[in-house]
Scaffold this active site. Structure first.
Site, PDB file in Angstrom:
ATOM      1  N   SER A 142       0.654  -1.052  -0.290  1.00 47.91           N
ATOM      2  CA  SER A 142      -0.191   0.348  -0.294  1.00 47.91           C
ATOM      3  C   SER A 142       0.886   1.502  -0.293  1.00 47.91           C
ATOM      4  O   SER A 142       2.157   1.033   0.442  1.00 47.91           O
ATOM      5  CB  SER A 142      -0.967  -0.029   1.376  1.00 47.91           C
ATOM      6  N   TYR A 155      -1.394  -0.956  10.420  1.00 48.98           N
ATOM      7  CA  TYR A 155      -1.767  -2.045   8.747  1.00 48.98           C
ATOM      8  C   TYR A 155      -0.473  -1.003   7.696  1.00 48.98           C
ATOM      9  O   TYR A 155       0.239  -1.551   7.221  1.00 48.98           O
ATOM     10  CB  TYR A 155      -2.862  -0.744   8.318  1.00 48.98           C
ATOM     11  N   ILE A 187      -7.640   3.731  -3.778  1.00 51.04           N
ATOM     12  CA  ILE A 187      -8.439   2.648  -4.933  1.00 51.04           C
ATOM     13  C   ILE A 187     -10.256   3.067  -4.475  1.00 51.04           C
ATOM     14  O   ILE A 187     -10.104   2.690  -3.263  1.00 51.04           O
ATOM     15  CB  ILE A 187      -8.434   1.488  -5.287  1.00 51.04           C
TER      16      ILE A 187
END
Length: 247
Positions: A142, A155, A187
């Site tokens: 990410s 995360y 996204i």
């Protein structure tokens, strides 16, 4: 220019937006597809959609808890036995909870790492005995791994570790197997729904292309990394973020 005829893909997190779009793309290019997720109903729904797109495609469903090492090994073995090996692993299973570090229970940190990081180790290790010559692995990281993300420190940390793990695995599995990470920006998928509701405009303002990415665009990048067009690419992290982060 891209053909996956007689090639077998194992997709984890297949019920998610990016993996689902990837499955739809590759099945139309001739791939056999093994769908893995914890959501059995969603897997069977996706299988029906794929069979409509490509009636001749070979598709299997595997209910797998990615944080369970034994489940990962069982899935890899079942896929290899059914299809004769695994040509490509696309690992996109993961979670994206929101919590400030100061408010985060230790168990929340550990649970995310079990899924996002331990799961990456388990599934990648599980497929190694079954990978074919010229195979590839694509892990999903990410943009948060590079930029950080407010209230998503766990995360971000896990996705940074996925990149480091993927680079090391690329060294271990070469020259038989290529390993690359893909790092999406923002996204438009169900996973980012809450984030977009809170910070959508500011994220767009900081993205040079001034729009959100689509799951189909990430799917195209994944297909590229798995294809012969990327045959000399390994150990890399492909940024697909509209310019939100420029390395």
């Amino acid at each position: 220019m891209i053909s996956f005829h007689n090639k077998t893909f194992l997709l984890t997190g297949a019920a998610g937006g990016i993996a689902k779009a990837t499955a739809k793309l590759i099945v139309q290019h001739g791939a056999n597809v093994a769908l893995s997720d914890v959501n059995e109903a969603a897997l069977h729904t996706l299988k029906k959609e794929l069979q409509t797109l490509a009636p001749a495609a070979r598709i299997s469903v595997h209910v797998t808890d990615i944080a369970d090492a034994n489940a990962c090994f069982a899935t890899a073995k079942a896929v290899a036995e059914q299809f004769g090996g695994i040509d490509h692993l696309v690992h996109s299973a993961g979670i994206y909870p929101e919590k400030l570090v100061a408010d985060m229970p230790n168990e929340d940190w550990l649970n995310l790492m079990r899924i996002n990081l331990d799961g990456t180790f388990y599934i990648c290790k599980a497929v190694i005995p079954y990978l074919t010559e010229g195979s590839s692995i694509v892990t999903l990281s990410s943009v948060a791994a590079q930029r950080g993300s407010f209230s998503h420190a766990h995360y971000s940390a896990s996705k940074g570790a996925v990149i480091s793990f993927s680079r090391s695995l690329a060294l271990e599995l070469a020259p038989k197997t290529r390993v690359n990470a893909l790092s999406p920006g923002i996204i438009a998928t169900p996973m980012t729904k809450d984030l977009l509701a809170q910070k959508g405009q500011s994220l767009l303002d900081n993205t040079p292309l001034r729009r959100l990415g689509t799951a189909e665009e990430i799917a195209g990048s994944i297909a590229f990394l798995c294809s012969s067009l990327a045959s000399f690419i390994t150990g890399e992290t492909l940024q697909v973020n509209g310019g939100l982060y420029i390395n």
